[in-house]
Motif scaffolding. Sequence first.
Motif, PDB file in Angstrom:
ATOM      1  N   GLU A 297      25.208   8.376 -36.025  1.00 16.90           N
ATOM      2  CA  GLU A 297      25.387   6.926 -36.079  1.00 16.90           C
ATOM      3  C   GLU A 297      26.596   6.567 -36.934  1.00 16.90           C
ATOM      4  OE1 GLU A 297      21.633   4.361 -36.322  1.00 16.90           O
ATOM      5  OE2 GLU A 297      20.917   6.318 -36.996  1.00 16.90           O
ATOM      6  N   ILE A 298      26.751   7.259 -38.059  1.00 20.05           N
ATOM      7  CA  ILE A 298      27.878   6.989 -38.952  1.00 20.05           C
ATOM      8  C   ILE A 298      29.197   7.268 -38.242  1.00 20.05           C
ATOM      9  CG2 ILE A 298      29.038   7.718 -41.072  1.00 20.05           C
ATOM     10  CD1 ILE A 298      26.270   8.285 -42.253  1.00 20.05           C
ATOM     11  N   LEU A 299      29.266   8.406 -37.559  1.00 20.42           N
ATOM     12  CA  LEU A 299      30.491   8.759 -36.839  1.00 20.42           C
ATOM     13  C   LEU A 299      30.800   7.752 -35.742  1.00 20.42           C
ATOM     14  CD1 LEU A 299      32.805  10.705 -36.306  1.00 20.42           C
ATOM     15  CD2 LEU A 299      31.271  12.054 -34.860  1.00 20.42           C
ATOM     16  N   THR A 300      29.767   7.348 -35.001  1.00 16.13           N
ATOM     17  CA  THR A 300      29.967   6.340 -33.950  1.00 16.13           C
ATOM     18  C   THR A 300      30.463   5.030 -34.543  1.00 16.13           C
ATOM     19  OG1 THR A 300      28.199   7.335 -32.622  1.00 16.13           O
ATOM     20  CG2 THR A 300      28.854   5.087 -32.075  1.00 16.13           C
ATOM     21  N   GLY A 301      29.865   4.631 -35.672  1.00 13.01           N
ATOM     22  CA  GLY A 301      30.297   3.403 -36.333  1.00 13.01           C
ATOM     23  C   GLY A 301      31.735   3.490 -36.824  1.00 13.01           C
ATOM     24  N   VAL A 302      32.124   4.642 -37.346  1.00 14.79           N
ATOM     25  CA  VAL A 302      33.505   4.827 -37.820  1.00 14.79           C
ATOM     26  C   VAL A 302      34.488   4.712 -36.661  1.00 14.79           C
ATOM     27  CG1 VAL A 302      35.115   6.514 -38.780  1.00 14.79           C
ATOM     28  CG2 VAL A 302      32.883   6.191 -39.841  1.00 14.79           C
ATOM     29  N   VAL A 303      34.186   5.374 -35.540  1.00 12.70           N
ATOM     30  CA  VAL A 303      35.067   5.295 -34.368  1.00 12.70           C
ATOM     31  C   VAL A 303      35.135   3.864 -33.842  1.00 12.70           C
ATOM     32  CG1 VAL A 303      35.427   6.089 -31.998  1.00 12.70           C
ATOM     33  CG2 VAL A 303      34.670   7.699 -33.748  1.00 12.70           C
ATOM     34  N   PHE A 304      33.989   3.185 -33.856  1.00 12.44           N
ATOM     35  CA  PHE A 304      33.945   1.793 -33.406  1.00 12.44           C
ATOM     36  C   PHE A 304      34.862   0.907 -34.257  1.00 12.44           C
ATOM     37  CE2 PHE A 304      31.716  -2.243 -34.552  1.00 12.44           C
ATOM     38  CZ  PHE A 304      32.037  -2.970 -33.415  1.00 12.44           C
ATOM     39  N   VAL A 305      34.744   1.018 -35.566  1.00 14.03           N
ATOM     40  CA  VAL A 305      35.589   0.221 -36.471  1.00 14.03           C
ATOM     41  C   VAL A 305      37.045   0.605 -36.310  1.00 14.03           C
ATOM     42  CG1 VAL A 305      36.103  -0.267 -38.892  1.00 14.03           C
ATOM     43  CG2 VAL A 305      33.720  -0.138 -38.126  1.00 14.03           C
ATOM     44  N   LEU A 306      37.319   1.901 -36.189  1.00 13.92           N
ATOM     45  CA  LEU A 306      38.699   2.363 -36.024  1.00 13.92           C
ATOM     46  C   LEU A 306      39.315   1.829 -34.740  1.00 13.92           C
ATOM     47  CD1 LEU A 306      40.993   4.166 -37.076  1.00 13.92           C
ATOM     48  CD2 LEU A 306      39.956   6.077 -35.826  1.00 13.92           C
ATOM     49  N   MET A 307      38.531   1.809 -33.655  1.00 13.56           N
ATOM     50  CA  MET A 307      39.045   1.298 -32.384  1.00 13.56           C
ATOM     51  C   MET A 307      39.417  -0.171 -32.497  1.00 13.56           C
ATOM     52  SD  MET A 307      37.210   1.370 -28.592  1.00 13.56           S
ATOM     53  CE  MET A 307      37.137   3.163 -28.541  1.00 13.56           C
ATOM     54  N   VAL A 308      38.557  -0.950 -33.133  1.00 14.29           N
ATOM     55  CA  VAL A 308      38.839  -2.380 -33.292  1.00 14.29           C
ATOM     56  C   VAL A 308      40.084  -2.593 -34.159  1.00 14.29           C
ATOM     57  CG1 VAL A 308      37.974  -4.557 -34.229  1.00 14.29           C
ATOM     58  CG2 VAL A 308      36.434  -3.059 -32.938  1.00 14.29           C
ATOM     59  N   LEU A 309      40.198  -1.851 -35.258  1.00 13.82           N
ATOM     60  CA  LEU A 309      41.354  -1.993 -36.147  1.00 13.82           C
ATOM     61  C   LEU A 309      42.656  -1.610 -35.436  1.00 13.82           C
ATOM     62  CD1 LEU A 309      39.956  -0.608 -39.536  1.00 13.82           C
ATOM     63  CD2 LEU A 309      40.423  -2.991 -38.916  1.00 13.82           C
ATOM     64  N   LEU A 310      42.615  -0.538 -34.659  1.00 14.33           N
ATOM     65  CA  LEU A 310      43.814  -0.133 -33.929  1.00 14.33           C
ATOM     66  C   LEU A 310      44.188  -1.144 -32.863  1.00 14.33           C
ATOM     67  CD1 LEU A 310      43.255   3.729 -33.558  1.00 14.33           C
ATOM     68  CD2 LEU A 310      44.859   2.544 -35.067  1.00 14.33           C
ATOM     69  N   TRP A 311      43.194  -1.737 -32.237  1.00 16.14           N
ATOM     70  CA  TRP A 311      43.478  -2.797 -31.275  1.00 16.14           C
ATOM     71  C   TRP A 311      44.148  -3.989 -31.942  1.00 16.14           C
ATOM     72  CZ3 TRP A 311      38.138  -2.717 -28.359  1.00 16.14           C
ATOM     73  CH2 TRP A 311      38.208  -1.819 -27.289  1.00 16.14           C
TER      74      TRP A 311
END
Length: 537
Positions: A297-311
């Motif tokens: 869950e932590i890894l998924t959340g990190v990727v999710f936040v990273l994707m939004v920030l990169l967008w």
Amino acid sequence: MLKSLSRGLWTYRGLVFIVLTPLLLLPLPVVVGTKEAECAFVLLWMASYWVTEVIPLSMTAMLPAVLFPMFGIMKSSHVAGTYFKDFHFLLIGVMCLATSIEKWGLHRRIALKLVSMVGVKPAWLMLGFMSGCAFISMWVQNVSAVTMVIPIMEAVIQQILKARKEDYTGEENPNLELDGICLHFMSFVVEPHPTSSSQKCREKENTQQSISFQTSLFTFRIYPDCNCINFGKWLLLCLPIAVIMLLLTWIWLYWLFIGSDFSFLWRCKGEQTERERAARKVIEEEYKSLGPMSSQEILTGVVFVLMVLLWLTRSPGFVPGWASLFSNDSGYITDATVALLLGLLFFFIPAYGPSKQYEAMISWKEFHAVMPWTVALLVGGGFALAEGAKESGLSLWVAELLTPLGELPVLATITVACIMVTTVTEVASNAATTTIFLPILSPLAEAIHVNPLFVLIPTTLCTSFSFLLPSSNPPNAVVFAYGHFSIMDMVKAGLGVNVFGVLTVMLAVATWGVPLFSLDTYPDWAPVLPSLNSTQP
């Protein structure tokens, strides 16, 4: 004899419609015979099948691949090239993230946390479920969000009913306050947004996903030089719309199904009743049952936040984004590049440590079950239809036909278009409605010399306002299947939400949407039609 014939026709009514539709439209290519008429024949044929869904939506989207080469509108290789675009990479990347979110239960944890934060009084509990479901549906399929929230909601209500039987004395409350609560009002919490029936709902839901992405990519397809839509600007436009609609819907449903007393908004909390304590106990127990947050869950959340920030930082507009580090032309890297890169990570990042056998965060089978393949083909058909309308001259013909609308105020024209789209989307899928209307509305904007985004953005958003009927969208059907309210209840609730939605969208595009997308100027990336009337917004 006549009775058996009529019974046979009714039994095969779908097949009859499939055959009669092209026959009734045949005068367009046979009698008129122009390229515009031939393209209109294909468009109307596809629109009829899309609205009625007599054959799968994705198969209807294949018609241009067969008919455009036959009519000499486009070469087969040219048509095929329109079916797979940048949109599909974006969709694949986002669905990889959605697969991981659903697999590891991150969406359930987020929903329970949001519900527990707002409190357990009727209005606040209602807002909690609505907020949780709204946030989750931004990242996973709407049906998944609804089917995840409803069992939690039912468990809460059953505990409240149990506490009521043990503790409550007095008269029944016809306004459905907490001490007289029933599933009736809670069922509408998830409306705005087991078995073969569930599978059918999921398949249909797949055709209604990623409409926001479709808007931007469809715009790029018709207007390849348009680079003013990105994730950051779209978020700035739509997040306030979502918040305003959420609050208005909450107030509307509270007034409609609970009561007109809004004093709870400024009243002090006070001591909790037995029923409120029962509701909080269920929510807390549900959250505790999830256990501590897992590494997945932590890894998924990190990727999710990273994707939004990169967008958000790829090409923000007011400063150079990180995409400029790779090329002087920021158009080389798009939101699809980010989504696909991070989405692929889920296929080889280990889900567990070295003590267990290697297993990736998601598998192809899990991704395949979530990926809306119907949307991929449906959007491709929309791209092909738009290109065919341009090549055949149908777009220009429609623009000339719609020129008299330039005499109306621009906002009035857009409002009429939004109402039309909102009406049609009640009986057709969101994606199909978008695919039908965008090729028509683009030349409308050019005809009245208005920024095409001024028309395309609000009408596309309005395709999501399908709240009136159980058949309007899969989440409605799932909730209605629980049997706690009638169709008329849904119609009354959905009508108000539709009205709020159209008004909110019009407010958005007429205020903060104007400077955000320069809607008050006719862009240089849109064609100029000098022979038509010009009207500035």
